[in-house]
Structure formats: C-alpha cells, structure tokens
Scaffold this motif. Structure first.
Motif, PDB file in Angstrom:
ATOM      1  N   ASN A  85       7.543  25.163  34.103  1.00 42.30           N
ATOM      2  CA  ASN A  85       7.620  26.571  33.687  1.00 42.30           C
ATOM      3  C   ASN A  85       8.782  26.832  32.736  1.00 42.30           C
ATOM      4  OD1 ASN A  85       9.285  26.010  35.865  1.00 42.30           O
ATOM      5  ND2 ASN A  85       9.264  28.092  36.645  1.00 42.30           N
ATOM      6  N   LEU A  86       9.762  25.941  32.720  1.00 38.43           N
ATOM      7  CA  LEU A  86      10.878  26.123  31.795  1.00 38.43           C
ATOM      8  C   LEU A  86      10.753  25.063  30.697  1.00 38.43           C
ATOM      9  CD1 LEU A  86      13.272  27.997  31.623  1.00 38.43           C
ATOM     10  CD2 LEU A  86      14.649  26.292  32.768  1.00 38.43           C
ATOM     11  N   ASN A  87      10.721  25.507  29.437  1.00 36.08           N
ATOM     12  CA  ASN A  87      10.523  24.532  28.355  1.00 36.08           C
ATOM     13  C   ASN A  87      11.805  23.745  28.068  1.00 36.08           C
ATOM     14  OD1 ASN A  87      11.971  25.627  25.885  1.00 36.08           O
ATOM     15  ND2 ASN A  87      10.888  27.414  26.634  1.00 36.08           N
ATOM     16  N   ILE A  88      11.674  22.634  27.348  1.00 34.39           N
ATOM     17  CA  ILE A  88      12.823  21.719  27.192  1.00 34.39           C
ATOM     18  C   ILE A  88      13.965  22.351  26.400  1.00 34.39           C
ATOM     19  CG2 ILE A  88      11.598  19.528  27.538  1.00 34.39           C
ATOM     20  CD1 ILE A  88      11.450  19.205  24.500  1.00 34.39           C
ATOM     21  N   PHE A  89      13.640  23.255  25.461  1.00 36.70           N
ATOM     22  CA  PHE A  89      14.728  23.857  24.678  1.00 36.70           C
ATOM     23  C   PHE A  89      15.539  24.816  25.548  1.00 36.70           C
ATOM     24  CE2 PHE A  89      16.502  26.888  21.524  1.00 36.70           C
ATOM     25  CZ  PHE A  89      17.337  25.973  20.879  1.00 36.70           C
ATOM     26  N   SER A  90      14.838  25.655  26.295  1.00 41.44           N
ATOM     27  CA  SER A  90      15.540  26.616  27.159  1.00 41.44           C
ATOM     28  C   SER A  90      16.418  25.888  28.170  1.00 41.44           C
ATOM     29  CB  SER A  90      14.537  27.499  27.891  1.00 41.44           C
ATOM     30  OG  SER A  90      13.794  28.230  26.953  1.00 41.44           O
ATOM     31  N   GLU A  91      15.880  24.842  28.760  1.00 42.12           N
ATOM     32  CA  GLU A  91      16.660  24.108  29.754  1.00 42.12           C
ATOM     33  C   GLU A  91      17.906  23.489  29.113  1.00 42.12           C
ATOM     34  OE1 GLU A  91      14.899  20.625  31.623  1.00 42.12           O
ATOM     35  OE2 GLU A  91      16.134  20.982  33.400  1.00 42.12           O
ATOM     36  N   PHE A  92      17.721  22.936  27.925  1.00 44.58           N
ATOM     37  CA  PHE A  92      18.820  22.280  27.212  1.00 44.58           C
ATOM     38  C   PHE A  92      19.933  23.284  26.867  1.00 44.58           C
ATOM     39  CE2 PHE A  92      20.212  20.973  22.796  1.00 44.58           C
ATOM     40  CZ  PHE A  92      21.044  19.945  23.211  1.00 44.58           C
ATOM     41  N   VAL A  93      19.536  24.458  26.361  1.00 42.95           N
ATOM     42  CA  VAL A  93      20.546  25.458  25.978  1.00 42.95           C
ATOM     43  C   VAL A  93      21.248  26.002  27.232  1.00 42.95           C
ATOM     44  CG1 VAL A  93      20.974  27.632  24.777  1.00 42.95           C
ATOM     45  CG2 VAL A  93      19.269  26.058  23.872  1.00 42.95           C
ATOM     46  N   ALA A  94      20.487  26.176  28.302  1.00 43.83           N
ATOM     47  CA  ALA A  94      21.094  26.668  29.551  1.00 43.83           C
ATOM     48  C   ALA A  94      22.172  25.691  30.024  1.00 43.83           C
ATOM     49  CB  ALA A  94      20.017  26.837  30.615  1.00 43.83           C
ATOM     50  N   LEU A  95      21.856  24.393  29.954  1.00 50.03           N
ATOM     51  CA  LEU A  95      22.830  23.374  30.369  1.00 50.03           C
ATOM     52  C   LEU A  95      24.096  23.455  29.521  1.00 50.03           C
ATOM     53  CD1 LEU A  95      20.401  20.351  30.859  1.00 50.03           C
ATOM     54  CD2 LEU A  95      21.973  21.238  32.605  1.00 50.03           C
ATOM     55  N   LYS A  96      23.908  23.597  28.206  1.00 45.39           N
ATOM     56  CA  LYS A  96      25.056  23.640  27.286  1.00 45.39           C
ATOM     57  C   LYS A  96      25.892  24.894  27.533  1.00 45.39           C
ATOM     58  CE  LYS A  96      24.756  20.117  24.470  1.00 45.39           C
ATOM     59  NZ  LYS A  96      25.624  18.985  24.622  1.00 45.39           N
ATOM     60  N   LEU A  97      25.214  26.019  27.750  1.00 40.12           N
ATOM     61  CA  LEU A  97      25.969  27.261  27.933  1.00 40.12           C
ATOM     62  C   LEU A  97      26.834  27.174  29.196  1.00 40.12           C
ATOM     63  CD1 LEU A  97      26.603  30.059  26.829  1.00 40.12           C
ATOM     64  CD2 LEU A  97      24.754  30.966  28.233  1.00 40.12           C
ATOM     65  N   LEU A  98      26.313  26.527  30.215  1.00 38.28           N
ATOM     66  CA  LEU A  98      27.112  26.397  31.441  1.00 38.28           C
ATOM     67  C   LEU A  98      28.344  25.533  31.191  1.00 38.28           C
ATOM     68  CD1 LEU A  98      24.211  26.132  34.049  1.00 38.28           C
ATOM     69  CD2 LEU A  98      25.809  28.042  33.764  1.00 38.28           C
ATOM     70  N   ASP A  99      28.290  24.649  30.182  1.00 35.00           N
ATOM     71  CA  ASP A  99      29.470  23.871  29.780  1.00 35.00           C
ATOM     72  C   ASP A  99      30.456  24.710  28.989  1.00 35.00           C
ATOM     73  OD1 ASP A  99      28.747  21.470  30.881  1.00 35.00           O
ATOM     74  OD2 ASP A  99      27.693  20.759  29.087  1.00 35.00           O
ATOM     75  N   HIS A 100      29.987  25.827  28.448  1.00 33.56           N
ATOM     76  CA  HIS A 100      30.855  26.689  27.616  1.00 33.56           C
ATOM     77  C   HIS A 100      30.935  28.071  28.235  1.00 33.56           C
ATOM     78  CE1 HIS A 100      31.181  23.875  24.251  1.00 33.56           C
ATOM     79  NE2 HIS A 100      29.921  23.575  24.475  1.00 33.56           N
ATOM     80  N   TYR A 101      31.117  28.128  29.536  1.00 29.48           N
ATOM     81  CA  TYR A 101      31.020  29.407  30.233  1.00 29.48           C
ATOM     82  C   TYR A 101      32.123  30.395  29.831  1.00 29.48           C
ATOM     83  CZ  TYR A 101      29.203  32.591  33.626  1.00 29.48           C
ATOM     84  OH  TYR A 101      28.622  33.696  34.189  1.00 29.48           O
TER      85      TYR A 101
END
Ligand SMILES: Cc1ncc(COP(=O)(O)O)c(C=O)c1O
Length: 356
Positions: free
Chosen positions: A245-261
């Motif tokens: 249900n979550l596409n690869i781009f959304s998942e990837f950006v979510a991961l990165k944003l959590l690194d730059h909280y």
C-alpha cells in the motif's frame, strides 16, 4: 432507469462524495498542510539516489525498514506499527475490520469529515455527540453514552479538526475505563499541540493511535501515515490492509525525513510562532474572532456570512476552508491554516480590504 446502481449499498448511495475545490490559488490555507516544502538540496539528494532503485519491482513486503525506523523514532516495538498510504487509508482499514451494519461508531461533532464518510460506507450507526459550548470535549456526555450503548469504535481527533481543542489525558483515561469497544485517537496534529496518548497504550490495550506525515512532517503529496496499536490488534487490522500500500518513493522519502527530523522541528517552531503573530493581528481586526486552537490552524468567527467572506478572499487569491456547512454551529466560521509569514500577511491584507 439506473437500477443497476441499486446494487450499491443504500448507506453509500445516501451520502455525497468527499469534495474539495481543486482550483490553484496563490495563498493556500485550506488543508492544514505544512507551508514549507523539503529543501532543494534534500530533494536533489533523494532524487539522485532514487534513480538507482528498481522501479519495476514491488515495494519490500511489509515495509519493514520504515517500520524499524518509526519504531526507534517513536520508541515502541515494531510489532505495534502499521504503515499506510496516508492515515486516511489506515482509518479505512480499521473501520473495515471493526464496523459493519448496525455496529456503533461514536464521534464528537463537528470533526474530521472522513470519519463520518467511512463509517457510513461501513454501514455503521453513527452516534454523534456535540462538543461543549466552549468547544472542549463533552466528556460527561461521552461517559453517559458509553454507559448506555454498546459502542464498537470511538474516534477522537486530538487536536480536533476543525475546532482545534485537544482531549485531556485525564478525560481520555475516564473514557478508556468506561468503554468496552475500541478507541482511536487521531493524532494528525500532535506535533503542534505537543500532546500524545501513546503512553496510555500500556494500560489500555484497546487504544489505537493514527499519525500522519502530511501535516508537521510536510509530505502530504506522498501519502504516508502510520497506526500504533497492541500487536494483537495490528495482526487483525493488517489482514484488511492491501499489500504494497505504500509505494517505494514514499517509503524512501519517509525514511530520509526521519534522518533529518531537525527540519521538521524547525518548521513546527516557525509555524507555531507565526500562529501567535497571526492570532494577535486578527484580534486587532476587531470584528474577526480567532478561536483558540492547539494545532496549525484555527477557526475564525466571521462578521459577515462565511461563504461570502470565503468567496471574497478566494477572489483575492487566498484560499481558506469554508466549514460553514459542516455543522449548524459552524454557520459563521471559516478555518484557516497557518502559512508562511508572506502568506499570512497576504491573508491579513485581504481581510482588511474585504471587511473595511
Ligand atoms: C484529523 C485528520 N486526520 C487525518 C487526516 C489525513 O491524513 P493523511 O494525509 O495522512 O491521510 C487529516 C487531513 O486533513 C486530518 O485533518
């Protein structure tokens, strides 16, 4: 003539589709989004890396990397998290597994329209309790309803949209002690109110929380949300979640944003200080009354008919939310999201020229 449409459930035929004005405006203050996009350097970095991904492959099964990352971000076990295509999808999934014809959904009105919409689609009986006169949560009325009715699911939005109030922890505890069904607290705006009921989950196993990357986290366009619940509930809700249900781009950006909280924290502080300034300036306008809110938006009580003021602001390129038809008590109300300082200035100037 269109008899074939009768194959659709009556509860669905009876409602209208969720609708929003799709026109583009210079100043967009209608959806409680974060007015700050990701910085260009981060977008460039992300896009470069994303080009190396295999777009022809399905996303990883179960979004395990994002769940692991959220688990350390939120400080809870990974088996208590589900991720979704926006928190709306998770609300839908939860309703699909908990509601059916005749089951009762308790809502406090007015609130986020989607709860009502999804509840009707699930054929639930919706039990609506009105907010108190001062827009605080009607805890005594909720408690007495819970004493009289078998409620399968209660949804509390805290801070509530569009009214802005939060549900106090002591009140939620009283509700949780009384309720027999499930309780969902939608924490879509919790970064702004700096409140959460997460810690109560250890005492109350029927407490579910949804959160989103669409508001403080600034990724509304990528549709990312998550749900936190007891592992036994996660196992059941997950059965109705669509795979991938979550596409690869959304998942990837979510991961990165959590690194730059730190970027999120900085934006939240900017928005909160702008909220204070905007509220002060609106009070100075005299005949516009901003109402207290713990989120990144607030309601204003309008001196003229709300739809008229909405149209006049829209003519000046400022889009706010006309909530006047959402509930009888909102007849003279508009909802305004906090924008950038320039957008807020534009709103104030437009109000001045419209009202004086
Ligand atoms: C209270 C509330 N919950 C959930 C959502 C939807 O969030 P998402 O973008 O994650 O689907 C919104 C969006 O407006 C909202 O106001």
């Amino acid at each position: 003539m269109n008899d074939f449409v009768n194959n659709i459930k009556p509860s669905v035929r009876a409602i209208s589709a969720y609708h929003l004005n799709g026109k583009q405006y210079e100043v967009k203050l209608n959806q409680n989004e974060n007015p700050y996009d990701l910085p260009k350097w981060l977008k460039d970095e992300l896009l470069d890396e994303f080009c190396g991904f295999a777009w022809n492959r399905y996303p990883s099964f179960g979004n395990l990397r994002l769940i692991e990352k959220l688990s350390s971000h939120v400080q809870i076990e990974p088996n208590r998290i589900l991720v979704g295509n926006g928190s709306n999808e998770l609300l839908q999934t939860l309703m699909a597994v908990s509601l059916s014809a005749g089951k009762k959904l308790l809502l406090v009105a007015p609130t986020f329209l989607i709860y009502h919409q999804l509840g009707r689609v699930a054929e639930a009986d919706i039990c609506e309790i009105e907010f108190e006169e001062d827009w605080s949560f009607p805890v005594n009325k909720i408690l007495s309803t819970l004493g009289q009715e078998q409620i399968e699911l209660c949804i509390f939005c805290s801070p509530n949209s569009p009214t802005g109030a939060t549900l106090k922890e002591s009140d939620l505890i009283q509700i949780l002690k009384r309720v027999k069904g499930l309780v969902l607290v939608d924490e879509a705006y919790h970064e702004f109110s700096k409140t959460s009921c997460l810690e109560l989950q250890s005492d109350f196993k029927n407490l579910i929380i949804t959160r989103t990357f669409s508001k403080a986290m600034g990724l509304a366009g990528l549709r990312i949300g998550y749900l936190i619940a007891h592992p036994a509930l996660i196992t059941e809700i997950n059965k109705a979640r669509l795979p991938y249900n979550l596409n690869i781009f959304s998942e990837f950006v979510a991961l990165k944003l959590l690194d730059h909280y730190d970027l999120v924290n900085k934006n939240v502080e900017k928005i909160l200080s702008e909220k204070e300034r905007l509220t002060r300036e609106l009070f100075e306008l005299n005949n516009v009354t901003p109402l207290p809110s713990e989120a990144n938006f607030f309601m204003i009580k309008t001196p003229t008919r709300a739809p008229e003021l909405f149209d006049k602001l829209a003519d000046k390129g400022v889009l706010v939310r006309d909530i006047s038809k959402y509930h009888p008590r909102l007849k003279n109300h508009l909802r305004i999201s906090i924008g950038t300082p320039e957008e807020n200035e534009n709103l104030i100037n437009s109000l001045k020229t419209t009202l004086f």
